[in-house]
Write an enzyme that holds these catalytic residues in place. Sequence first.
Site, PDB file in Angstrom:
ATOM      1  N   SER A   1       0.807  -1.205   0.000  1.00 56.84           N
ATOM      2  CA  SER A   1       0.000   0.000   0.000  1.00 56.84           C
ATOM      3  C   SER A   1       0.843   1.259   0.000  1.00 56.84           C
ATOM      4  O   SER A   1       0.342   2.351  -0.165  1.00 56.84           O
ATOM      5  CB  SER A   1      -0.931   0.013   1.221  1.00 56.84           C
ATOM      6  OG  SER A   1      -0.184   0.027   2.415  1.00 56.84           O
TER       7      SER A   1
ATOM      8  N   ALA B   1      11.941 -18.336   9.075  1.00 58.75           N
ATOM      9  CA  ALA B   1      11.598 -19.329   8.054  1.00 58.75           C
ATOM     10  C   ALA B   1      10.111 -19.275   7.764  1.00 58.75           C
ATOM     11  O   ALA B   1       9.701 -19.308   6.606  1.00 58.75           O
ATOM     12  CB  ALA B   1      12.021 -20.720   8.494  1.00 58.75           C
TER      13      ALA B   1
ATOM     14  N   ASP C   1      20.344 -14.264   8.969  1.00 60.61           N
ATOM     15  CA  ASP C   1      19.417 -15.402   8.851  1.00 60.61           C
ATOM     16  C   ASP C   1      18.435 -15.181   7.713  1.00 60.61           C
ATOM     17  O   ASP C   1      18.116 -16.092   6.953  1.00 60.61           O
ATOM     18  CB  ASP C   1      18.651 -15.592  10.160  1.00 60.61           C
ATOM     19  CG  ASP C   1      19.587 -15.850  11.333  1.00 60.61           C
ATOM     20  OD1 ASP C   1      20.734 -16.237  11.091  1.00 60.61           O
ATOM     21  OD2 ASP C   1      19.169 -15.629  12.487  1.00 60.61           O
TER      22      ASP C   1
END
Length: 579
Positions: free
Chosen positions: A359, A363, A408
């Site tokens: 607008s 894991a 990560d």
Amino acid sequence: VMCLLLRSGFLLNDVTGLYGQLTGVPKALLPGIGGKKILDFWWETVNTRQLFSEVYLVTNADKYKHYERWATANDFPVENVVNDGSTTLEGRLGAVADLELAIHSRKLQDDIMVIAGDMLCADQNFDIAQVLSFFRSKPGELAIYYELEEGEKSSSRGIVEVCPETHRISRFLEKPQDGVTALRLASVVFYCLRKATLPYLSDFLTLQPQAQDRTFGRFWEWIINEQKLPVFGMKLPTGFQLIGQVGLSDYTKWLAHYSAQQQQCPAKPITCRSYARVGLMGNPSDGFNGKTIAMTISNFWAEVTLMESQTLVLLPHPLNDPTEFGSLQDLYCISRKEGYLGGLRLLQATCKKFYQFCSKQGAIVSATLKCLMKFYNITESDLPKPTRANFILNVETDELFITAGLQDRVVQVYEGLVYMDFSKQLMDEQGYGDYIPMDMSSLPPFWLAYLSDPSDSGRIHSNVRQRWLNGEAEVVEAMKSFAALTDQARKPLILERSLSYRSVYTEDCLGPGNLKMVQLARQFGSAAKLPGSGGAVVGLCLDQVRLVEMRKAFQEAGCVFCVIVPYNPSGTIGTNSQD
């Protein structure tokens, strides 16, 4: 900028009486299958891809309240609904005048796409980016056309003659009488105009005092006949047919089309996986402008499935996010081990952040984002990998206040073996680091051990960041050393031990379980380190005999032990396999 020109008309000649309840409803707000309106389709199409700086609706005063209510219910900015003041057919301004009103009242100074909001599309997967790409490839204006179906009269449409080689429109006939032309290519109100062309609108309007002549068809006739501007035509490919401004027959055909489509081609579920990762070198310096190497592994993964429905429902996984328990003891044991907050919070936060991104701009989060991108047709160029990694991290840190590192998310987006440089200069200048995929063909055999009741990795990072921000020498130097070890390990990949990790984070913070696993690995001459999650260690052991002995020792100590199977996105298999 995009303008949707909306008209006040509604269904006429309903001799069947089937649509009597829709009398007075603006055509753009006619409901389709499942209640989805014509205008909903266009707003979803343009809002999802974020290809426009602004979107405006131009309507008359008679139907303004309908669109105002629609806007508030669909997160459309009400201030972008332009009221042209007309309340009768005789007092209408005309389509070109409505466009000029939007341009002048909103001071628009950009290329503009114009679409009639009461036009139907026969394919919900229509990709408006194709139109913009074609427009940018040509040195002029753009008009969309399609081939008339059998039985459609040329007198109901604007008819175009297009050069098949150059795609330039040489003639434009506004609703010609039957027999005037044999051409069967019909234009619809779906145009792109360059900002340099906009002044011609005023010139045209001065020549056309009558509202019935202020149509776009007449405008294109004037532009082409006077040779003022080149106009190009784009024929929509099969499967992306626009039906045109809706009448009763078109509306009935649209409803029948979607009904048949739902019966014959039910939407297939979208399932995506995101694989677990291990930090091999340098972590946790990724949160301290350092460098790391990490790898995705196929031993573990998160999987998310998305299915189309009329409402957005988050369904808990019966095993991983239980809401039903066999007994109070069952509830107690699961809550003590897994906590109260399962994957649903991650799904909800990802959807919220995805909507926020569309607008304006873990894991489980990574897998959910993959599903959403497929479902909404978001491409790599719309959401590049570096931005995607930042997106995933922001879901966790900004929405859920989870302590997490960027490495990560980077490795779960890029997948495979990745070298990452998070230097302050890079992060400040481009908003992300340098991420370089590495060769996985000759990886040594890594192993992973973890406690059956792992700890929260966030606890390990509890006060170190504040100490780093305070400039504490020991922490600053430790992070620099982690980054330096990463560069050393890059060629070739070698796992090093570093005593500074324990000195910085302290034994109390690391926890007795983590320290026990590291010490156990060292008894067998294996290098070991924390991979970036609490309650686990990753190690390297080249001696297969000692690896077997070490596995047994870890299992006797109450740990889970496995040989790591790297996940390579290219599909090639490295040397590190589980024999």
